[in-house]
Design a protein around this motif. Structure first.
Motif, PDB file in Angstrom:
ATOM      1  N   TRP A 147       0.862  -1.237   0.043  1.00  0.00           N
ATOM      2  CA  TRP A 147       0.001  -0.031  -0.015  1.00  0.00           C
ATOM      3  C   TRP A 147       0.769   1.045   0.010  1.00  0.00           C
ATOM      4  O   TRP A 147       1.804   1.180   0.682  1.00  0.00           O
ATOM      5  CB  TRP A 147      -0.902  -0.045   1.198  1.00  0.00           C
ATOM      6  N   PHE A 149       1.674   4.084   1.478  1.00  0.00           N
ATOM      7  CA  PHE A 149       2.166   5.041   2.308  1.00  0.00           C
ATOM      8  C   PHE A 149       3.393   4.290   2.896  1.00  0.00           C
ATOM      9  O   PHE A 149       3.882   3.385   2.820  1.00  0.00           O
ATOM     10  CB  PHE A 149       0.986   5.122   3.572  1.00  0.00           C
ATOM     11  N   SER A 156       6.516   2.497   0.403  1.00  0.00           N
ATOM     12  CA  SER A 156       5.357   1.914   0.389  1.00  0.00           C
ATOM     13  C   SER A 156       5.315   0.820   1.739  1.00  0.00           C
ATOM     14  O   SER A 156       6.258   0.629   2.294  1.00  0.00           O
ATOM     15  CB  SER A 156       5.130   1.048  -0.722  1.00  0.00           C
ATOM     16  N   ALA A 199      -1.667   3.491  10.629  1.00  0.00           N
ATOM     17  CA  ALA A 199      -1.844   3.701   9.357  1.00  0.00           C
ATOM     18  C   ALA A 199      -2.677   2.850   8.412  1.00  0.00           C
ATOM     19  O   ALA A 199      -3.205   3.286   7.645  1.00  0.00           O
ATOM     20  CB  ALA A 199      -0.212   3.688   8.826  1.00  0.00           C
ATOM     21  N   VAL A 200      -2.738   1.538   9.111  1.00  0.00           N
ATOM     22  CA  VAL A 200      -3.678   0.822   8.260  1.00  0.00           C
ATOM     23  C   VAL A 200      -5.071   1.167   8.524  1.00  0.00           C
ATOM     24  O   VAL A 200      -5.986   1.041   7.651  1.00  0.00           O
ATOM     25  CB  VAL A 200      -3.192  -0.703   8.687  1.00  0.00           C
ATOM     26  N   TRP A 203      -5.816   3.577   6.185  1.00  0.00           N
ATOM     27  CA  TRP A 203      -5.954   3.360   4.789  1.00  0.00           C
ATOM     28  C   TRP A 203      -7.206   2.672   4.659  1.00  0.00           C
ATOM     29  O   TRP A 203      -7.870   2.844   3.514  1.00  0.00           O
ATOM     30  CB  TRP A 203      -4.702   2.323   4.646  1.00  0.00           C
TER      31      TRP A 203
END
Length: 247
Positions: A147, A149, A156, A199-200, A203
């Motif tokens: 992903w 970020f 990533s 972060a996840v 996302w």
């Protein structure tokens, strides 16, 4: 100090619990994330739990026979009488009940593997000085995701969807074993990494522990076939089941 585990863990679920299976011996439900199995001193402020809700919902007296962590979703069993409770508990303790989970972990672990690593009896206490109990977990990688970020020095971040089969029943076994091999579960505030969890969550738009009890297989009695109970993942898992960004 740990960050709070995911949003659903602190949000009450008011809808009726979904019953997956019922017979004269047991009731199985699809436990939502954020719901305790039964009252616990570890979460004394939380009064709503699956045991009390299901008894009121069905008008039955029930006995818990195993547990899922509050933040974990999926198949959860209750016995309908004392004899069934004893038999089911004994089957779990003897390793006769097969369980499968889906989990999202940091990084890309090998395609399959077995983690054989003894664990301290109580995960809430320091491991030093505790008796260590044998524990074995098998896993199979289903999909890899990358992903856009950053992950430290990388532009990533890599995560993997895995299927897990614990061959023993230690507390927090899956979470502790994947921390041990440096692929912690996403959303695990105790054994994981806060930066990755946040972060996840941003996302995917869902802050939760990404662990779901997808299947329980109970031994049949008197020569009968095993009882297989499955719980589908919720809609929040759909982005993880799609191979569009997988290697």
């Amino acid at each position: 100090m740990h960050e709070p585990i995911d949003g659903p863990s602190s949000t009450p679920h008011e809808a009726p619990l979904r019953v997956l299976h019922t017979d004269e011996h047991l009731v199985a439900i699809d436990k939502p994330p954020g719901l305790l199995v039964h009252p616990s001193g570890l979460d004394a402020h939380e009064h709503r739990n699956a045991w009390d809700v299901l008894q009121a919902q069905l008008g039955l007296r029930l006995w818990p026979v195993h547990r899922l962590d509050k933040a974990t979703s999926g198949v959860l069993l209750f016995a309908r009488n004392v004899d069934a409770a004893r038999q089911l508990t004994a089957a779990f303790e003897a390793g006769l009940v097969r369980k499968r989970y889906l989990a999202l972990v940091r990084g890309w672990p090998p395609a399959e593997g077995e983690i054989d690593y003894a664990l301290a009896r109580d995960p809430e206490l320091p491991s030093a000085g505790q008796v260590r109990l044998p524990a074995v977990t098998r896993y199979r990688r289903l999909l890899c995701h990358e992903w856009p970020f950053p992950d430290g020095r990388h532009a990533s971040s890599r995560y993997a969807l895995i299927e897990v089969e614990p061959l023993s029943g230690r507390r927090h076994q899956i979470r502790r074993h994947f921390k041990h091999i440096a692929h912690p579960l996403v959303g695990d505030s105790t054994h994981g990494k806060g930066a990755h969890n946040r972060a996840v969550a941003a996302w995917l738009g869902t802050p939760r522990l990404w662990l779901h009890a997808s299947r329980v297989e109970l031994p049949g009695s008197g020569g009968q076939a095993p009882i297989v109970i499955e719980a589908a993942t919720g809609p929040e898992w759909q982005p993880l089941l799609s191979p569009h960004d997988a290697e």
